[in-house]
Design a protein around this motif. Structure first.
Motif, PDB file in Angstrom:
ATOM      1  N   ASN A  80       9.768 -39.711  25.089  1.00  0.00           N
ATOM      2  CA  ASN A  80       9.780 -40.867  24.194  1.00  0.00           C
ATOM      3  C   ASN A  80      11.021 -40.980  23.320  1.00  0.00           C
ATOM      4  O   ASN A  80      11.159 -41.957  22.570  1.00  0.00           O
ATOM      5  CB  ASN A  80       8.514 -40.851  23.333  1.00  0.00           C
ATOM      6  CG  ASN A  80       7.269 -41.159  24.136  1.00  0.00           C
ATOM      7  OD1 ASN A  80       7.103 -42.259  24.639  1.00  0.00           O
ATOM      8  ND2 ASN A  80       6.397 -40.170  24.305  1.00  0.00           N
ATOM      9  N   THR A  81      11.924 -39.999  23.405  1.00  0.00           N
ATOM     10  CA  THR A  81      13.199 -40.104  22.680  1.00  0.00           C
ATOM     11  C   THR A  81      14.372 -40.050  23.655  1.00  0.00           C
ATOM     12  O   THR A  81      15.503 -39.798  23.258  1.00  0.00           O
ATOM     13  CB  THR A  81      13.343 -38.986  21.624  1.00  0.00           C
ATOM     14  OG1 THR A  81      13.253 -37.702  22.273  1.00  0.00           O
ATOM     15  CG2 THR A  81      12.266 -39.092  20.573  1.00  0.00           C
ATOM     16  N   ARG A 114       6.941 -32.241  26.211  1.00  0.00           N
ATOM     17  CA  ARG A 114       7.287 -33.266  27.199  1.00  0.00           C
ATOM     18  C   ARG A 114       7.160 -34.663  26.613  1.00  0.00           C
ATOM     19  O   ARG A 114       7.981 -35.543  26.886  1.00  0.00           O
ATOM     20  CB  ARG A 114       6.393 -33.132  28.428  1.00  0.00           C
ATOM     21  CG  ARG A 114       6.738 -31.950  29.325  1.00  0.00           C
ATOM     22  CD  ARG A 114       6.043 -32.047  30.675  1.00  0.00           C
ATOM     23  NE  ARG A 114       4.589 -32.007  30.562  1.00  0.00           N
ATOM     24  CZ  ARG A 114       3.874 -30.892  30.532  1.00  0.00           C
ATOM     25  NH1 ARG A 114       4.480 -29.709  30.582  1.00  0.00           N
ATOM     26  NH2 ARG A 114       2.555 -30.928  30.439  1.00  0.00           N
ATOM     27  N   ALA A 115       6.139 -34.874  25.783  1.00  0.00           N
ATOM     28  CA  ALA A 115       5.941 -36.192  25.168  1.00  0.00           C
ATOM     29  C   ALA A 115       7.090 -36.541  24.229  1.00  0.00           C
ATOM     30  O   ALA A 115       7.552 -37.691  24.197  1.00  0.00           O
ATOM     31  CB  ALA A 115       4.610 -36.233  24.422  1.00  0.00           C
ATOM     32  N   ASP A 138       3.018 -41.168  19.727  1.00  0.00           N
ATOM     33  CA  ASP A 138       1.692 -41.235  19.102  1.00  0.00           C
ATOM     34  C   ASP A 138       0.621 -41.617  20.121  1.00  0.00           C
ATOM     35  O   ASP A 138      -0.497 -41.097  20.082  1.00  0.00           O
ATOM     36  CB  ASP A 138       1.686 -42.258  17.957  1.00  0.00           C
ATOM     37  CG  ASP A 138       2.300 -41.713  16.676  1.00  0.00           C
ATOM     38  OD1 ASP A 138       2.623 -40.510  16.630  1.00  0.00           O
ATOM     39  OD2 ASP A 138       2.453 -42.496  15.720  1.00  0.00           O
ATOM     40  N   VAL A 139       0.970 -42.519  21.014  1.00  0.00           N
ATOM     41  CA  VAL A 139       0.029 -42.935  22.059  1.00  0.00           C
ATOM     42  C   VAL A 139      -0.304 -41.755  22.971  1.00  0.00           C
ATOM     43  O   VAL A 139      -1.469 -41.532  23.324  1.00  0.00           O
ATOM     44  CB  VAL A 139       0.605 -44.111  22.871  1.00  0.00           C
ATOM     45  CG1 VAL A 139      -0.312 -44.468  24.047  1.00  0.00           C
ATOM     46  CG2 VAL A 139       0.805 -45.335  21.976  1.00  0.00           C
ATOM     47  N   ASP A 140       0.722 -40.975  23.322  1.00  0.00           N
ATOM     48  CA  ASP A 140       0.494 -39.799  24.174  1.00  0.00           C
ATOM     49  C   ASP A 140      -0.395 -38.775  23.473  1.00  0.00           C
ATOM     50  O   ASP A 140      -1.284 -38.178  24.098  1.00  0.00           O
ATOM     51  CB  ASP A 140       1.832 -39.158  24.563  1.00  0.00           C
ATOM     52  CG  ASP A 140       2.630 -40.014  25.534  1.00  0.00           C
ATOM     53  OD1 ASP A 140       2.043 -40.927  26.145  1.00  0.00           O
ATOM     54  OD2 ASP A 140       3.850 -39.770  25.673  1.00  0.00           O
ATOM     55  N   VAL A 141      -0.149 -38.572  22.172  1.00  0.00           N
ATOM     56  CA  VAL A 141      -0.981 -37.643  21.400  1.00  0.00           C
ATOM     57  C   VAL A 141      -2.420 -38.156  21.349  1.00  0.00           C
ATOM     58  O   VAL A 141      -3.379 -37.402  21.557  1.00  0.00           O
ATOM     59  CB  VAL A 141      -0.426 -37.462  19.968  1.00  0.00           C
ATOM     60  CG1 VAL A 141      -1.402 -36.669  19.099  1.00  0.00           C
ATOM     61  CG2 VAL A 141       0.924 -36.747  20.005  1.00  0.00           C
ATOM     62  N   ALA A 142      -2.580 -39.448  21.094  1.00  0.00           N
ATOM     63  CA  ALA A 142      -3.919 -40.041  21.001  1.00  0.00           C
ATOM     64  C   ALA A 142      -4.670 -39.926  22.325  1.00  0.00           C
ATOM     65  O   ALA A 142      -5.866 -39.602  22.353  1.00  0.00           O
ATOM     66  CB  ALA A 142      -3.807 -41.503  20.579  1.00  0.00           C
ATOM     67  N   TYR A 179       0.325 -32.984  13.643  1.00  0.00           N
ATOM     68  CA  TYR A 179       0.763 -32.870  15.026  1.00  0.00           C
ATOM     69  C   TYR A 179       2.278 -32.997  15.157  1.00  0.00           C
ATOM     70  O   TYR A 179       2.830 -32.781  16.231  1.00  0.00           O
ATOM     71  CB  TYR A 179       0.066 -33.909  15.919  1.00  0.00           C
ATOM     72  CG  TYR A 179       0.381 -35.354  15.563  1.00  0.00           C
ATOM     73  CD1 TYR A 179       1.451 -36.030  16.141  1.00  0.00           C
ATOM     74  CD2 TYR A 179      -0.406 -36.050  14.663  1.00  0.00           C
ATOM     75  CE1 TYR A 179       1.741 -37.344  15.820  1.00  0.00           C
ATOM     76  CE2 TYR A 179      -0.145 -37.369  14.346  1.00  0.00           C
ATOM     77  CZ  TYR A 179       0.932 -38.011  14.919  1.00  0.00           C
ATOM     78  OH  TYR A 179       1.211 -39.313  14.598  1.00  0.00           O
ATOM     79  N   PHE A 180       2.948 -33.344  14.037  1.00  0.00           N
ATOM     80  CA  PHE A 180       4.406 -33.477  14.049  1.00  0.00           C
ATOM     81  C   PHE A 180       4.903 -33.469  12.614  1.00  0.00           C
ATOM     82  O   PHE A 180       4.207 -33.928  11.709  1.00  0.00           O
ATOM     83  CB  PHE A 180       4.832 -34.784  14.733  1.00  0.00           C
ATOM     84  CG  PHE A 180       6.317 -34.891  14.957  1.00  0.00           C
ATOM     85  CD1 PHE A 180       6.918 -34.232  16.009  1.00  0.00           C
ATOM     86  CD2 PHE A 180       7.116 -35.622  14.095  1.00  0.00           C
ATOM     87  CE1 PHE A 180       8.282 -34.303  16.206  1.00  0.00           C
ATOM     88  CE2 PHE A 180       8.485 -35.699  14.280  1.00  0.00           C
ATOM     89  CZ  PHE A 180       9.073 -35.042  15.342  1.00  0.00           C
TER      90      PHE A 180
END
Length: 270
Positions: free
Chosen positions: A248-249, A243-244, A53-57, A113-114
């Motif tokens: 993150n997983t 990539r995000a 979420d931080v990467d998306v933001a 977005y997901f």
């Protein structure tokens, strides 16, 4: 005179800014609501913020003309998100915020977005829970104000004992200590918790809903919705989205459901 001039500058800035003019906007800042307690999604770590979420933001903010040092991160607990948008505490929220008709009565969304799916998190040696059909008589934990808690009450109210906690860290602690038998929320959130547990917890892997994550914005702001949707589409197209997810997983076997991901961001434009 100076106060009047400052007001005029702020008014002009509002014409060109992507969001309502507020205290932080006047300083060239954008206020973004995220979770602080969701490993892999929105997590406060040593004074920094990490997660999908931080990467998306960050990607959206950059497309809207803000650098990372112009972002003011605000914690957005599930039960406070609508009020934060209505009160103007944030410009937008990226916090595993499922798009629902009930929420759209008071706020608007961009995205999605997901697309996640509600699942179950159990202790690694748990063998009796293989899916939601095995919840009869079990003790379950979810977060107050989340769609996961609502779903459990609607679908399994007569079968499970539901404990609601303010955050997912509290639910994970209850699971570790044996107070509950499982934690339920969206699979990508559970994957982050499993990763942080260093192998002590695992995701069952039987999702039973689709949760469309949107970017929460103030009610009726179609202009901002369009700009955010364009940013999400760019993130998907240039490979940053994929990539995000992978970054993150890492260390888990989680992969997004390819039937629904990546989604087409069209919410909130009209």
């Amino acid at each position: 005179m100076l106060r009047r001039a400052a007001a005029a500058i702020c008014a002009l800035a509002c014409v060109f800014a992507v969001s309502a003019c507020g205290a932080d906007d006047a300083d060239g800042k954008v206020r973004i609501g995220i979770k602080f307690d969701q490993p892999g999604l929105g997590f406060k770590k040593n004074g920094t913020y990490v997660g999908f979420d931080v990467d998306v933001a960050k990607y959206i903010a950059k497309k809207l003309g803000y650098s990372e040092d112009q972002i003011v991160w605000k914690e957005a607990p599930s039960k406070q998100r609508e009020a934060m948008l209505q009160n103007g505490d944030v410009d937008f929220i990226v916090a595993t915020y499922s798009i629902t008709d009930e929420r759209k009565k008071v706020v608007s969304f961009a995205g999605p977005y997901f697309v996640a799916g509600q699942d179950l998190l159990v202790r690694k040696d748990e063998t009796s829970i293989k899916g939601p059909e095995d919840l009869n008589g079990k003790r379950l934990c979810s977060v107050t104000g989340s769609t996961s808690a609502v779903t459990v009450k609607e679908k399994f109210a007569n079968e499970v004992q539901l404990m609601e906690q303010p955050g997912y860290a509290e639910c994970a602690t209850a699971l570790f200590s044996g107070i509950v038998d499982a934690v339920t929320t969206d699979d990508i959130i559970l994957a982050g918790l499993a990763s942080a547990s260093r192998g002590r917890l695992r995701v069952v892997g039987k999702p039973f809903t689709q949760e469309y994550y949107g970017v929460g914005i103030k009610k009726g702001d179609t202009q901002l919705a369009t700009k955010i949707n364009n940013a999400i589409a760019d993130m998907i197209q240039d490979g940053s989205w994929k990539r995000a997810i992978a970054d993150n997983t890492k260390g888990t076997s989680y992969t997004p459901n390819a039937k629904y991901n990546p989604p087409e961001p069209t919410e909130g434009e009209k």
